[in-house]
Design an enzyme around this catalytic site. Structure first.
Site, mmCIF file in Angstrom:
data_model
loop_
_atom_site.group_PDB
_atom_site.id
_atom_site.type_symbol
_atom_site.label_atom_id
_atom_site.label_comp_id
_atom_site.label_asym_id
_atom_site.label_seq_id
_atom_site.Cartn_x
_atom_site.Cartn_y
_atom_site.Cartn_z
ATOM 1 N N GLY A 1 -6.995 -9.132 0.648
ATOM 2 C CA GLY A 1 -5.507 -8.912 1.340
ATOM 3 C C GLY A 1 -5.149 -10.839 0.984
ATOM 4 C CE LYS B 1 -18.184 -18.774 8.790
ATOM 5 N NZ LYS B 1 -18.394 -17.573 10.227
ATOM 6 N N GLY C 1 -12.251 -4.500 1.700
ATOM 7 C CA GLY C 1 -13.897 -3.980 1.990
ATOM 8 C C GLY C 1 -14.208 -3.243 0.763
ATOM 9 N NE ARG D 1 -4.581 -1.309 1.943
ATOM 10 C CZ ARG D 1 -5.361 -1.343 3.112
ATOM 11 N NH1 ARG D 1 -5.046 -1.611 3.806
ATOM 12 N NH2 ARG D 1 -6.233 -1.851 2.607
HETATM 13 C C1 3PG Z 1 -8.496 -2.580 4.705
HETATM 14 O O1 3PG Z 1 -7.851 -2.273 5.196
HETATM 15 O O2 3PG Z 1 -9.080 -2.847 4.384
HETATM 16 C C2 3PG Z 1 -9.157 -0.623 4.894
HETATM 17 O O3 3PG Z 1 -7.734 0.225 5.314
HETATM 18 C C3 3PG Z 1 -10.522 -0.010 5.559
HETATM 19 O O4 3PG Z 1 -9.890 -0.253 7.239
HETATM 20 P P1 3PG Z 1 -11.331 -0.857 8.313
HETATM 21 O O5 3PG Z 1 -11.584 -1.709 7.423
HETATM 22 O O6 3PG Z 1 -10.591 -0.819 9.988
HETATM 23 O O7 3PG Z 1 -11.906 0.809 7.893
#
Ligand code: 3PG
Length: 385
Positions: free
Chosen positions: A339, A191, A362, A34
């Site tokens: 990830g 899941k 996300g 990142r």
């Molecule tokens: C992530 O790692 O998906 C983003 O940086 C968002 O982090 P968060 O889910 O803690 O808001």
């Protein structure tokens, strides 16, 4: 939206909201993907002669409280090595920061500020007052309506999209709006419940939807097979059946099983119809993986999120390896996010062979689900005036 590279930043106070939420181990950044993705934005602003601040969240600290373990200091240390200008961490910055050209000021973890997560207006206005130009470049956090992503974009004198955010949105649009076909989506992970919306939306646009991992087990059960002790969600079998009626979802014909979930468990390769009550499916079999590889080689667009087996365990890595290599070798426009997916890409060394690797987890999923990203919506609203 207004783009950063359309603006003259010279002499301006520029605040870049990046997603520098990276894993930290023993005070050191342990995966720099990142940061590397954000560097060109920071360098471009510095090269234009702006007075540059960059900020991010890191982890999920108790909001409003400072905690060493969530400090951006490791990121500052990393940036100091990567950049030729001095890099300074500012802890108290909400009432103003001394700035100069040719240095980078990193504003400490925004989640140490009370009101950050609830998009507090007063805090958003404080961020806005720090700068002449706000650059939203945190694609990975664009799905959060928080003060440093959405609120500040509302109140800043000028709010624009940074080059990373723009590149992410363009790559996703290329894969999702009018994609070259066949479009093959690969959704793995444990899941169905956490990926139900993404499966739903991809089943409407993909020519083939490949499911993997625990998700695939629920579909295998829906097809009437015994999955033994495999991770699966029996209550979602009706959903799985509905999706299979809607879209071509290839199911495994052979699998690798074990009688325990462990690194050292021995793998048994067998027909999917022969799984016994005491076994769990931990990977695809070779025949199934090769079938998927064939599908992927013919694809023109590939969207990939999630491994197809327990690739962390060497004995159950083969399925994900074969699928990952097929994606890498395909001539398709391929986009990967999440990830675990990035960890698999690293492990198999295919980083340069994926057309676009998203920094979003996300945010990537929510975009694919067709949801509006609040911070992006705010930039669009601002651009309309
Ligand atoms: C992530 O790692 O998906 C983003 O940086 C968002 O982090 P968060 O889910 O803690 O808001």
């Amino acid at each position: 939206v207004i783009k950063m590279n359309e603006l003259d930043l010279s002499g301006k106070r520029v605040l870049i909201r990046a997603d520098l939420n990276v894993p930290v181990k023993n005070g050191k950044v342990s995966s720099d993907a990142r940061i590397l993705a954000s560097l060109p934005t920071i360098e471009a602003a510095l090269a234009q002669g702006a007075q540059v601040m960059v900020t991010s969240h890191l982890g999920r600290p108790t909001e409003g409280e400072y905690a060493d373990e969530f400090s951006l200091q490791p990121v500052v240390d990393y940036l100091q090595h990567a950049l030729s200008v001095p890099v300074r961490l500012a802890r108290d910055y909400l009432n103003g920061v001394e700035l100069a050209a040719n240095e980078l000021v990193v504003l400490e973890n925004v989640r140490f500020n009370k009101g950050e997560k609830k998009d507090d207006e007063a805090l958003s206005r404080q961020y806005a007052a720090l700068c002449d130009v706000f650059v939203m470049d945190a694609f990975g956090t664009a799905h959060r309506a928080q003060a440093s992503t959405h609120g500040v974009a509302k109140f800043a004198t000028i709010a624009c999209a940074g080059p990373l955010l723009s590149a992410e949105l363009e790559a996703l649009a290329k894969a999702l709006d009018n994609p070259a076909r066949p479009l093959v989506a690969v959704v793995g992970g444990s899941k169905v419940s956490t990926k139900l919306t993404v499966l739903e939306s991809l089943s409407g646009i993909a020519d083939q939807l490949v499911v993997g991992g625990g998700i695939s087990n629920t579909f295998v059960a829906a097809a009437g097979h015994n999955v033994g002790k495999s991770l699966h969600e029996a209550d979602l079998i009706p959903e799985a059946k509905r999706l299979m009626a809607k879209c071509d979802i290839p199911l495994p014909t052979d699998v690798r099983t074990a009688t325990e979930f462990s690194e050292t468990a021995a793998a048994t390769l067998k027909d999917v119809s022969e799984v016994t009550d005491n076994e769990q499916i931990l990977d695809l079999g070779d025949e199934s993986a090769e079938q998927l590889a064939e599908i992927l080689k013919n694809a023109k667009t590939i969207i990939w999120n999630g491994p197809v087996g327990v690739f962390e365990f060497e004995n159950f890595r083969r399925g994900t390896d074969i699928v990952a290599r097929a994606i890498a070798e395909s001539d398709a426009f391929s986009i990967a996010g999440g990830g675990d997916t990035l960890a698999a890409i690293d492990l198999f060394g295919i980083k340069d062979k994926i057309s676009y690797i998203s920094t979003g987890g996300g945010a990537f999923l929510e975009f694919v689900e067709g949801k509006t990203l609040p911070a992006v919506a705010m930039l669009e609203q601002r651009a309309k005036g």
